[in-house]
Scaffold this active site. Structure first.
Site, PDB file in Angstrom:
ATOM      1  N   THR A 297     -17.649 -21.404 -66.083  1.00 55.48           N
ATOM      2  CA  THR A 297     -18.965 -21.511 -65.457  1.00 55.48           C
ATOM      3  C   THR A 297     -20.072 -21.034 -66.396  1.00 55.48           C
ATOM      4  OG1 THR A 297     -18.784 -19.296 -64.483  1.00 55.48           O
ATOM      5  CG2 THR A 297     -18.051 -21.170 -63.133  1.00 55.48           C
TER       6      THR A 297
ATOM      7  N   GLU B 298     -23.665 -18.962 -60.782  1.00 49.52           N
ATOM      8  CA  GLU B 298     -22.774 -19.555 -61.771  1.00 49.52           C
ATOM      9  C   GLU B 298     -22.553 -21.023 -61.429  1.00 49.52           C
ATOM     10  OE1 GLU B 298     -19.336 -17.079 -62.970  1.00 49.52           O
ATOM     11  OE2 GLU B 298     -19.993 -15.739 -61.367  1.00 49.52           O
TER      12      GLU B 298
END
Length: 315
Positions: free
Chosen positions: A212, A260
């Site tokens: 991420t 994220e």
């Protein structure tokens, strides 16, 4: 489009202009009506359209600690305004001294002496001057003295968002805070975007097979409620389908709230240090802590599948 920070940045010899004033946080569909009208009038008259806004938000100066979550930073607002045809944006540093200007002094200092306003376009609830004592009636009365006219535009659009409430920045902030990002999209006319620089996190996503981009958000950003979302990761002009997580990562006893974004089906991305945008399209689920790591991985795979479908449906 020209961008000025402070009255001293306005070019010498600046002529008549059509002006609209406001915080315009988010540049939502109600704001777009007002700005659009200002641009249309400017085109009719053959003169520039100017938006006047403030930094920091006036509430932070008048009542410190009450700065509202921001729907868009100034550079993003300027981009959106440029897209509406605005010729110049004036960002006025909002200080305690500036806040004490009477309505008449504000008009003379900004609209008359510097921008040479010919027409001023505002919404019906516009307030200005010391302790917000000026309104559209005050503005119009001063226009008789200083040779400009005032046009008041009803900015109240309505839709399904917020149960039919008039579209506003306040409504949008509430929808975002509640995770109702589809409703926020309706009010804004586009997905709500969170911006920031990609920084190194714990890198657990990479270890789990879902790397991420950990976005260090800008101060005062309006961040959606904790949970998982479908959206887009905006990187240097490219919109990448993404599954987005907002929260403290309770699976690993996290304490810090993060945003994220996992770029779906993208391999080997190196985004560290880049300024990116995260567009929120749809809510998938709330933040959860699973009994096992395998259960988390199974759920993450489902989340990505759902996100892929929701993004495709959003077109």
């Amino acid at each position: 489009m020209q961008r000025w920070r402070g009255l001293e940045d306005i070019p010498e010899g600046w002529g008549r202009s059509v002006v609209t004033i406001g915080s315009y946080d988010g540049v939502h569909r109600g704001h777009q009506l007002i700005i659009g009208k200002a641009v249309a009038r400017a085109r009719e008259l053959g003169i520039p359209a100017v938006v006047v806004t403030f930094d920091p938000h006036p509430s932070e100066v008048v009542r410190p600690g009450t700065h509202p979550p921001l729907l868009a930073p100034h550079h993003r607002r300027a981009e959106l305004m440029a897209g509406l045809g605005v010729d110049a944006v004036l960002i006025l540093p909002f200080t305690k001294e500036f806040s004490k200007l009477s309505p008449a002094d504000f008009v003379v200092k900004v609209l008359v002496d510097k921008l040479h306003a010919q027409v001023v376009v505002e919404g019906p609830n516009f307030r200005f001057g010391h302790k917000a004592t000026g309104n559209v009636e005050t503005l119009a009365e001063l226009g008789i003295t200083y040779d400009y006219t005032v046009e008041v535009i009803d900015l109240y659009e309505r839709g399904a968002a917020g149960g039919g409430e008039p579209f506003s920045s306040t409504l949008t902030r509430r929808l975002v805070a509640e995770g109702e990002v589809a409703g926020a999209t309706e009010v804004l006319g586009r997905p709500h975007r969170v911006e920031g620089v990609v920084v190194r996190g714990a890198q657990r996503g990479r270890e789990l097979g879902f790397p991420t981009a950990n976005v260090e958000t800008l101060p005062h950003t309006a961040i959606p409620a904790d949970g998982v979302y479908a959206g887009l990761l905006q990187v240097e002009g490219e919109a990448m389908p993404a599954a987005i997580s907002v929260g403290t990562n309770p699976q690993f006893d996290g304490k810090t709230r993060t945003v994220e974004a996992y770029a779906i089906d993208r391999v080997g991305l190196d985004l560290y240090g880049l300024h990116v945008g995260v567009d929120f399209l749809a809510y998938i689920r709330g933040q959860e802590k699973f009994d096992t790591l395998d259960a988390l991985l199974e759920r993450m795979a489902i989340d990505v599948k759902l996100a892929r479908g929701l993004i495709a449906a959003a077109g």
